[in-house]
Design a protein around this motif. Structure first.
Motif, PDB file in Angstrom:
ATOM      1  N   ASP A  39       7.270  -6.408  -3.059  1.00 40.29           N
ATOM      2  CA  ASP A  39       7.625  -7.828  -3.540  1.00 40.29           C
ATOM      3  C   ASP A  39       9.103  -8.254  -3.255  1.00 40.29           C
ATOM      4  OD1 ASP A  39       8.513  -9.676  -5.762  1.00 40.29           O
ATOM      5  OD2 ASP A  39       6.889  -9.119  -6.826  1.00 40.29           O
ATOM      6  N   ASP A  40       9.611  -9.289  -2.860  1.00 43.39           N
ATOM      7  CA  ASP A  40      10.895  -9.793  -2.582  1.00 43.39           C
ATOM      8  C   ASP A  40      11.795 -10.076  -3.664  1.00 43.39           C
ATOM      9  OD1 ASP A  40       9.931 -12.029  -3.896  1.00 43.39           O
ATOM     10  OD2 ASP A  40      10.068 -13.247  -1.983  1.00 43.39           O
ATOM     11  N   SER A  41      11.211  -9.798  -4.940  1.00 42.90           N
ATOM     12  CA  SER A  41      12.306  -9.348  -6.216  1.00 42.90           C
ATOM     13  C   SER A  41      12.445  -8.085  -6.483  1.00 42.90           C
ATOM     14  CB  SER A  41      11.376 -10.144  -7.341  1.00 42.90           C
ATOM     15  OG  SER A  41      12.131 -10.014  -8.610  1.00 42.90           O
ATOM     16  N   SER A  42      13.739  -7.890  -6.625  1.00 42.83           N
ATOM     17  CA  SER A  42      14.270  -6.586  -6.909  1.00 42.83           C
ATOM     18  C   SER A  42      13.935  -6.224  -8.144  1.00 42.83           C
ATOM     19  CB  SER A  42      15.925  -6.495  -6.688  1.00 42.83           C
ATOM     20  OG  SER A  42      16.160  -6.552  -5.226  1.00 42.83           O
ATOM     21  N   MET A  43      14.105  -7.164  -9.147  1.00 43.59           N
ATOM     22  CA  MET A  43      13.666  -6.955 -10.577  1.00 43.59           C
ATOM     23  C   MET A  43      12.148  -6.463 -10.766  1.00 43.59           C
ATOM     24  SD  MET A  43      14.020  -9.604 -13.853  1.00 43.59           S
ATOM     25  CE  MET A  43      12.516 -10.345 -13.330  1.00 43.59           C
ATOM     26  N   LYS A  72       3.912   9.010  -6.901  1.00 41.47           N
ATOM     27  CA  LYS A  72       4.993   8.813  -6.199  1.00 41.47           C
ATOM     28  C   LYS A  72       5.000   7.174  -5.573  1.00 41.47           C
ATOM     29  CE  LYS A  72       6.997  10.203  -1.739  1.00 41.47           C
ATOM     30  NZ  LYS A  72       6.749  10.822  -0.488  1.00 41.47           N
ATOM     31  N   VAL A  73       6.433   6.555  -5.977  1.00 39.61           N
ATOM     32  CA  VAL A  73       6.235   5.147  -5.585  1.00 39.61           C
ATOM     33  C   VAL A  73       7.170   4.912  -4.541  1.00 39.61           C
ATOM     34  CG1 VAL A  73       6.776   2.906  -6.671  1.00 39.61           C
ATOM     35  CG2 VAL A  73       5.824   4.497  -8.151  1.00 39.61           C
ATOM     36  N   SER A  74       6.821   4.194  -3.543  1.00 37.60           N
ATOM     37  CA  SER A  74       7.627   3.525  -2.513  1.00 37.60           C
ATOM     38  C   SER A  74       7.824   1.988  -2.474  1.00 37.60           C
ATOM     39  CB  SER A  74       7.205   3.992  -1.115  1.00 37.60           C
ATOM     40  OG  SER A  74       5.690   3.578  -0.936  1.00 37.60           O
ATOM     41  N   LEU A  75       8.735   1.513  -2.409  1.00 37.14           N
ATOM     42  CA  LEU A  75       8.935  -0.080  -2.277  1.00 37.14           C
ATOM     43  C   LEU A  75       9.257  -0.574  -0.883  1.00 37.14           C
ATOM     44  CD1 LEU A  75      11.576   0.378  -5.125  1.00 37.14           C
ATOM     45  CD2 LEU A  75       9.021   0.007  -5.368  1.00 37.14           C
ATOM     46  N   ALA A  76       8.978  -1.789  -1.018  1.00 40.28           N
ATOM     47  CA  ALA A  76       9.205  -2.869  -0.037  1.00 40.28           C
ATOM     48  C   ALA A  76       9.564  -4.085  -0.285  1.00 40.28           C
ATOM     49  CB  ALA A  76       8.162  -2.642   1.131  1.00 40.28           C
ATOM     50  N   GLN A  77      10.460  -4.787   0.268  1.00 43.53           N
ATOM     51  CA  GLN A  77      10.994  -6.158  -0.119  1.00 43.53           C
ATOM     52  C   GLN A  77      10.456  -7.316   1.012  1.00 43.53           C
ATOM     53  OE1 GLN A  77      15.468  -5.275  -1.016  1.00 43.53           O
ATOM     54  NE2 GLN A  77      14.469  -6.709  -2.668  1.00 43.53           N
ATOM     55  N   SER A  78       9.539  -7.060   1.804  1.00 42.44           N
ATOM     56  CA  SER A  78       9.141  -7.962   2.725  1.00 42.44           C
ATOM     57  C   SER A  78       7.859  -7.398   3.137  1.00 42.44           C
ATOM     58  CB  SER A  78      10.129  -8.218   3.689  1.00 42.44           C
ATOM     59  OG  SER A  78      10.260  -6.933   4.827  1.00 42.44           O
ATOM     60  N   GLY A  79       7.155  -8.574   3.821  1.00 37.41           N
ATOM     61  CA  GLY A  79       5.862  -8.134   4.483  1.00 37.41           C
ATOM     62  C   GLY A  79       6.065  -7.272   5.763  1.00 37.41           C
ATOM     63  N   GLU A  80       7.261  -7.544   6.409  1.00 41.23           N
ATOM     64  CA  GLU A  80       7.369  -6.607   7.658  1.00 41.23           C
ATOM     65  C   GLU A  80       7.462  -5.082   7.230  1.00 41.23           C
ATOM     66  OE1 GLU A  80       8.228 -10.714   8.677  1.00 41.23           O
ATOM     67  OE2 GLU A  80       8.808  -9.723   7.056  1.00 41.23           O
ATOM     68  N   GLU A  81       8.547  -4.940   6.108  1.00 36.38           N
ATOM     69  CA  GLU A  81       9.014  -3.672   5.520  1.00 36.38           C
ATOM     70  C   GLU A  81       7.429  -2.971   5.002  1.00 36.38           C
ATOM     71  OE1 GLU A  81      11.773  -3.374   2.603  1.00 36.38           O
ATOM     72  OE2 GLU A  81      13.103  -4.321   3.660  1.00 36.38           O
ATOM     73  N   CYS A  82       6.387  -3.735   4.517  1.00 30.99           N
ATOM     74  CA  CYS A  82       5.322  -3.323   4.059  1.00 30.99           C
ATOM     75  C   CYS A  82       4.370  -2.520   5.300  1.00 30.99           C
ATOM     76  CB  CYS A  82       4.401  -4.321   3.261  1.00 30.99           C
ATOM     77  SG  CYS A  82       2.727  -4.064   2.835  1.00 30.99           S
ATOM     78  N   SER A 108       0.847   5.989   4.793  1.00 24.61           N
ATOM     79  CA  SER A 108      -0.464   5.852   4.440  1.00 24.61           C
ATOM     80  C   SER A 108      -0.686   6.025   2.602  1.00 24.61           C
ATOM     81  CB  SER A 108      -1.353   7.021   5.067  1.00 24.61           C
ATOM     82  OG  SER A 108      -1.179   7.024   6.338  1.00 24.61           O
ATOM     83  N   PRO A 109      -0.072   5.062   1.939  1.00 30.40           N
ATOM     84  CA  PRO A 109      -0.198   5.274   0.761  1.00 30.40           C
ATOM     85  C   PRO A 109      -1.829   5.047   0.004  1.00 30.40           C
ATOM     86  CG  PRO A 109       0.616   3.138   1.210  1.00 30.40           C
ATOM     87  CD  PRO A 109       0.560   4.029   2.477  1.00 30.40           C
ATOM     88  N   LYS A 110      -1.934   5.451  -1.129  1.00 28.76           N
ATOM     89  CA  LYS A 110      -3.341   5.424  -1.747  1.00 28.76           C
ATOM     90  C   LYS A 110      -3.608   4.188  -2.297  1.00 28.76           C
ATOM     91  CE  LYS A 110      -4.073   9.820  -0.623  1.00 28.76           C
ATOM     92  NZ  LYS A 110      -5.235   9.915   0.484  1.00 28.76           N
ATOM     93  N   LEU A 111      -2.661   3.330  -2.433  1.00 32.39           N
ATOM     94  CA  LEU A 111      -2.842   2.117  -2.728  1.00 32.39           C
ATOM     95  C   LEU A 111      -1.589   0.899  -2.714  1.00 32.39           C
ATOM     96  CD1 LEU A 111      -4.145   0.047  -4.765  1.00 32.39           C
ATOM     97  CD2 LEU A 111      -2.573   0.692  -6.696  1.00 32.39           C
ATOM     98  N   ILE A 112      -1.683  -0.300  -2.283  1.00 30.78           N
ATOM     99  CA  ILE A 112      -0.469  -0.920  -2.132  1.00 30.78           C
ATOM    100  C   ILE A 112      -0.815  -2.135  -3.163  1.00 30.78           C
ATOM    101  CG2 ILE A 112       0.419  -2.712  -0.508  1.00 30.78           C
ATOM    102  CD1 ILE A 112      -0.553  -1.075   1.862  1.00 30.78           C
ATOM    103  N   LEU A 113       0.504  -2.377  -4.051  1.00 22.92           N
ATOM    104  CA  LEU A 113       0.508  -3.577  -4.808  1.00 22.92           C
ATOM    105  C   LEU A 113       1.532  -4.530  -4.282  1.00 22.92           C
ATOM    106  CD1 LEU A 113       1.499  -1.887  -8.278  1.00 22.92           C
ATOM    107  CD2 LEU A 113      -0.411  -3.228  -7.935  1.00 22.92           C
ATOM    108  N   LEU A 114       0.774  -5.619  -3.693  1.00 25.03           N
ATOM    109  CA  LEU A 114       1.208  -6.527  -2.901  1.00 25.03           C
ATOM    110  C   LEU A 114       1.435  -8.086  -3.517  1.00 25.03           C
ATOM    111  CD1 LEU A 114       2.038  -7.514  -0.045  1.00 25.03           C
ATOM    112  CD2 LEU A 114      -0.463  -8.034   0.324  1.00 25.03           C
ATOM    113  N   ASP A 115       2.895  -8.466  -3.548  1.00 30.22           N
ATOM    114  CA  ASP A 115       3.149  -9.729  -4.239  1.00 30.22           C
ATOM    115  C   ASP A 115       2.313 -11.074  -3.179  1.00 30.22           C
ATOM    116  OD1 ASP A 115       4.059 -11.759  -5.736  1.00 30.22           O
ATOM    117  OD2 ASP A 115       5.831 -12.015  -4.621  1.00 30.22           O
ATOM    118  N   GLY A 164       9.087 -15.939   3.725  1.00 32.46           N
ATOM    119  CA  GLY A 164       8.783 -15.154   4.977  1.00 32.46           C
ATOM    120  C   GLY A 164       7.331 -15.110   5.004  1.00 32.46           C
ATOM    121  N   MET A 165       6.943 -13.852   5.471  1.00 35.53           N
ATOM    122  CA  MET A 165       5.473 -13.584   5.603  1.00 35.53           C
ATOM    123  C   MET A 165       4.753 -13.571   4.034  1.00 35.53           C
ATOM    124  SD  MET A 165       3.402 -10.427   7.417  1.00 35.53           S
ATOM    125  CE  MET A 165       4.701 -10.524   8.914  1.00 35.53           C
ATOM    126  N   ASP A 166       3.838 -14.347   3.707  1.00 36.39           N
ATOM    127  CA  ASP A 166       3.402 -14.142   2.620  1.00 36.39           C
ATOM    128  C   ASP A 166       2.400 -13.104   2.226  1.00 36.39           C
ATOM    129  OD1 ASP A 166       0.954 -15.092   3.205  1.00 36.39           O
ATOM    130  OD2 ASP A 166       0.864 -17.138   2.700  1.00 36.39           O
TER     131      ASP A 166
END
Length: 358
Positions: free
Chosen positions: A20-24, A38-48, A56-63, A68-70
């Motif tokens: 998500d591009d929102s830190s909150m 175990k939670v890892s975070l990404a703030q953009s599509g490129e980082e994701c 290789s996470p077991k699940l991706i929660l994607l805004d 940028g890249m939606d």
């Protein structure tokens, strides 16, 4: 099984990637999920995309609506990449329009969560999705394992059947295996696929299965057959076909059994097929069968000299045998300087020195 998956998530702290591009929103999702995952975070599509490949996470929660890249573009790239395509993705969006959900499901998302989300609902959706994914992968593993067992059993059964046929005459012991090996090598040199090489090997193993109905005294006879005996022995092609035709998973078994005594000029049996009317697999098995007959000791003949075998194969080019298949076998004979092709272990050592099939 579900309980085991649930325990697994606790013991191994399965990883969830939140994008998500929102830190909150990232902080909120992490607080909710980190008690179980175990939670890892990404703030953009490129980082994701980078994090998905690395962890290789077991699940991706994607805004969905990121700068940028939606989310839809990210989802498409995840699903088109072999290393990330199997990772389940839940899309997060504040858009409640059904068109958004339909598009996401079409692109490969497994679920939707509306923002702002309820913590209990988020946690439950994540848990259900991970458990279902792990169950599906475990089920696929079990299916693959059982399929391999069935394949192994089928192979052993075909070997046993071919041995049963060869046992009717000790002079022909190993004949079916040798025909299978020659056929596979000819097919490999013709550029056949790996799967087809397995198939034609099986055809070669069972090409003579119909001889089980032929009287042993006829098969072992060391003098010229009478017309009645010859008619009797020719019936093994139809008998083999009738025995194998119900095996729908590999119809070629019946093809090889029925038509391996057809001649390229139409003078063979049982149907008098000519040229391309004869299935190519049967044409291959026919010449492999003839080669083994000439290079093996039988009740009615001795092993023939290699030069004589080669000359006979060439003489029958275009009459008994398909010219293209004949040329391949002659090439194999010419490479067999020490006349070892009819011995055990030949095929394995020869194939190692030849280029791979296409």
């Amino acid at each position: 099984m579900i309980q085991k998956v649930h325990e697994l998530s606790k013991v191994f702290q399965l990883e969830v990637l939140v994008v998500d591009d929102s830190s909150m929103m990232l902080s909120l999702a992490k607080r909710i999920l980190e008690s179980k995952y175990k939670v890892s975070l990404a703030q953009s599509g490129e980082e994701c995309l980078i994090a998905a490949k690395l962890h290789s996470p077991k699940l991706i929660l994607l805004d969905v609506t990121m700068k940028g890249m939606d989310g839809f573009n990210v989802l498409r790239l995840l699903k088109n990449n072999e290393s990330t395509s199997s990772i389940p993705v839940i899309l997060m969006t504040s858009d409640e329009h059904s068109e958004t959900e339909i598009r996401g499901l079409h692109e490969g998302a497994v679920d939707f969560i509306t923002k702002p989300f309820n913590p209990e609902i988020l946690l439950q959706r994540v848990q259900n999705t991970i458990e279902l994914s792990l169950l599906q992968k475990n089920l696929q593993f079990e299916v693959d394992k059982q399929a391999e067992k069935i394949k192994s059993f089928a192979s052993q059964l075909m070997q046993a059947c071919s041995s049963l046929v060869d046992a009717k005459d000790h002079y022909t012991r190993g004949h079916s295996v040798r025909v299978a090996k020659y056929s596979r090598e000819i097919a490999r040199r013709l550029g056949r696929s790996s799967q087809n090489l397995e198939d034609i090997y099986s055809m070669g193993l069972l090409h003579d299965i119909g001889k089980l109905i032929v009287e042993k005294s006829i098969i072992r006879k060391n003098s010229r057959l009478t017309d009645e005996e010859y008619t009797n022995i020719k019936e093994h092609t139809i008998a083999g076909y009738n025995f194998l035709k119900s095996i729908s998973e590999l119809p070629g078994l019946a093809i090889g059994a029925r038509w391996h005594h057809e001649h390229f000029d139409g003078t063979g049996y049982p149907d008098g097929l000519k040229g391309p009317q004869i299935p190519e697999d049967a044409r291959i098995i026919a010449i492999a069968d003839a080669y083994d007959a000439m290079t093996s000791k039988r009740a009615y003949t001795q092993i023939r000299p290699q030069a004589e075998v080669r000359a006979e194969i060439i003489r029958c080019r275009g009459t008994h045998f398909d010219p293209a298949v004949t040329d391949i076998l002659v090439q194999m004979i010419d490479e067999d300087k020490d006349y070892k092709m009819n011995e055990d272990g030949w095929n394995e050592s020869l194939v190692e020195s030849q280029p791979e099939s296409k």
